[in-house]
Design a protein around this motif. Structure first.
Motif, PDB file in Angstrom:
ATOM      1  N   UNK A  15       0.835  -1.206   0.000  1.00 13.00           N
ATOM      2  CA  UNK A  15       0.000   0.000   0.000  1.00 13.00           C
ATOM      3  C   UNK A  15       0.869   1.255   0.000  1.00 13.00           C
ATOM      4  N   UNK A  16       2.018   1.192   0.620  1.00 15.68           N
ATOM      5  CA  UNK A  16       2.898   2.364   0.723  1.00 15.68           C
ATOM      6  C   UNK A  16       3.615   2.671  -0.591  1.00 15.68           C
ATOM      7  N   UNK A  17       3.548   1.769  -1.544  1.00 16.36           N
ATOM      8  CA  UNK A  17       4.207   1.977  -2.829  1.00 16.36           C
ATOM      9  C   UNK A  17       3.224   2.639  -3.799  1.00 16.36           C
ATOM     10  N   UNK A  18       3.477   3.887  -4.200  1.00 17.33           N
ATOM     11  CA  UNK A  18       2.535   4.604  -5.076  1.00 17.33           C
ATOM     12  C   UNK A  18       2.271   3.901  -6.403  1.00 17.33           C
ATOM     13  N   UNK A  19       3.198   3.080  -6.854  1.00 14.68           N
ATOM     14  CA  UNK A  19       2.982   2.383  -8.116  1.00 14.68           C
ATOM     15  C   UNK A  19       1.799   1.413  -8.043  1.00 14.68           C
ATOM     16  N   UNK A  20       1.448   1.015  -6.828  1.00  8.88           N
ATOM     17  CA  UNK A  20       0.327   0.094  -6.651  1.00  8.88           C
ATOM     18  C   UNK A  20      -1.013   0.804  -6.512  1.00  8.88           C
ATOM     19  N   UNK A  21      -1.019   2.149  -6.625  1.00  9.85           N
ATOM     20  CA  UNK A  21      -2.253   2.904  -6.459  1.00  9.85           C
ATOM     21  C   UNK A  21      -3.000   3.095  -7.779  1.00  9.85           C
ATOM     22  N   UNK A  57      -4.322  -3.498  -6.296  1.00 10.53           N
ATOM     23  CA  UNK A  57      -3.076  -4.222  -6.539  1.00 10.53           C
ATOM     24  C   UNK A  57      -2.329  -4.640  -5.269  1.00 10.53           C
ATOM     25  N   UNK A  58      -2.293  -3.845  -4.195  1.00 14.19           N
ATOM     26  CA  UNK A  58      -1.635  -4.336  -2.973  1.00 14.19           C
ATOM     27  C   UNK A  58      -2.223  -5.661  -2.472  1.00 14.19           C
ATOM     28  N   UNK A  59      -3.527  -5.862  -2.672  1.00 13.37           N
ATOM     29  CA  UNK A  59      -4.144  -7.122  -2.274  1.00 13.37           C
ATOM     30  C   UNK A  59      -3.643  -8.253  -3.167  1.00 13.37           C
ATOM     31  N   UNK A  60      -3.506  -7.980  -4.461  1.00 15.14           N
ATOM     32  CA  UNK A  60      -2.971  -9.003  -5.361  1.00 15.14           C
ATOM     33  C   UNK A  60      -1.534  -9.365  -4.991  1.00 15.14           C
TER      34      UNK A  60
END
Length: 391
Positions: A55-61, A272-275
């Motif tokens: 979640x802390x990685x903006x690429x996953x937003x 994406x963080x869940x994936x």
């Protein structure tokens, strides 16, 4: 206003029991909820940690892939090889769905159109019946059974249906009845489907919850299954990740491709963080389902031993996170809604009325193993105090 697609839906009978439960709790009563099958076990620590990190990685937003990220599909394929000995191409035979209900419902849109027919066991998990209805199809109910009896029921339903059914829906271990089958049974279903050129959809929600040494099979283990079958595998029960909404449709590449095309119009995939977390969990916590299975088996033993002890006969289920109990003969004057309502009001124990799973479920109630052994023990004491007609 008229909402034609939902006008024909009957009242969701489970809300009756839920309302009584809420009312009792507001009055200060301690209601033991064995109704709604909402897993209470915590998700694996690894899943939580990886989700928080991702979640802390903006690429996953950003938007993700409606088919599921490649590493997640590969992880699902690897799990199927480990668990079932089934080889899957992660690019053509695996798709990530936003929970099993979403995947199943959208699959019905792909496979069925108004005027088509589908064979569904009775009783059954409600969405198995209603998703085809949402797609405009006619549902033909098949009395649930095992082995040759079920195959004969399928054949009879097929012969007497017009138009001929395009889809067969099954789910074993079965919710609500807990019926379990072996691989030979799955082979019979596949052989029948190949003979009649229909698609089989197997909801394998309880793939890892077999008891007393029973190991639930995948339909894809049957010879020729990929010619006609797809299967849903969910992380909800196996990995206690109900709220995460991570499931997979696997099997026949044509069907998987058709679902992928529809989903490309409908969604951008699970957050994406869940994936990412699900990928790591499948790869690095493969034994978690065994931990969950052991807990549910202990709860099953506590419940079934307790019910038999107080004079409510029940055969311990071989799988699922439920127990399916015939209403005791001494209370046969009540239907399943009346009996379940009585248990909430008088025993402060919530169960699901059997008729909520279709007419074939009348005369039964379903217990969900979603409380710990101590709470289940308290439920048994409450039932013994309340069910005074029992011997």
């Amino acid at each position: 206003m008229e909402f034609r697609r939902i006008t024909a839906l009957p009242p969701y009978v489970f809300t009756i029991i839920d309302s009584l439960k809420v009312e009792a709790r507001r009055s200060g009563e301690d209601v033991i909820d064995l109704g709604f099958g909402n897993p209470d076990l915590p998700s694996p620590d690894l899943a939580v940690e990886k989700a928080a990190e991702a979640v802390l990685n903006p690429r996953n937003h950003r938007y993700s892939s409606s088919r599921g990220i490649p590493k997640l599909r590969q992880a699902a394929a690897d799990m199927y090889l480990r668990r079932f000995g089934v080889e899957l191409d992660p690019d053509t035979e695996v798709i990530n769905t936003i929970g099993a209900k979403e995947g199943y419902s959208h699959l019905m849109w792909v496979l069925l159109a108004p005027g088509d027919a589908v064979l569904v066991p009775s009783p059954t998990y409600p969405i198995h019946r209603y998703a085809p209805l949402f797609a405009g199809a006619d549902v033909r109910e098949v009395q649930l059974a095992t082995g040759d009896v079920f195959i004969e029921n399928l054949r009879e339903a097929w012969e007497y249906s017009w138009p001929k059914p395009r889809v067969i829906v099954i789910s074993f271990p079965h919710n609500p009845t807990t019926t379990c089958v072996d691989l030979a049974f799955m082979q019979q279903v596949v052989d029948f489907a190949r003979e009649k050129e229909v698609v089989v959809v197997h909801d394998n929600a309880y793939a890892d919850l077999g008891f007393d040494g029973y190991v639930p099979p995948s339909i894809l283990q049957a010879e020729g299954a990929k010619d006609v079958a797809v299967e849903l595998y969910s992380m909800t029960k196996s990995f206690s990740m109900a709220g995460w909404r991570v499931a997979f449709m696997v099997g026949n590449p044509e069907v998987i491709g058709a679902l992928a095309k529809l989903k490309s119009y409908l969604d951008y995939g699970t957050f994406q963080p869940i994936q990412v977390a699900a990928t790591v969990t499948l790869n690095e916590a493969p034994d978690y389902p065994k931990e969950a299975q052991a807990i549910y088996q202990s709860r099953r033993d506590t419940l079934c031993e307790g019910l038999n002890r107080i004079g409510w006969p029940i055969e311990p289920p071989m799988g699922t996170m439920f127990a399916w109990a015939k209403i005791p003969e001494q209370y046969a004057d009540m239907d399943s809604i009346e009996f379940a309502s009585f248990l909430v009001r008088e025993a402060h124990v919530a169960v699901s009325p059997g008729v909520g799973f279709g007419p074939g479920g009348e005369g039964h109630v379903r217990f969900a193993l979603i409380e710990n052994d101590q709470r289940i023990g308290q439920a048994i004491r409450n039932l013994r105090r309340t069910l005074t007609r029992l011997d």
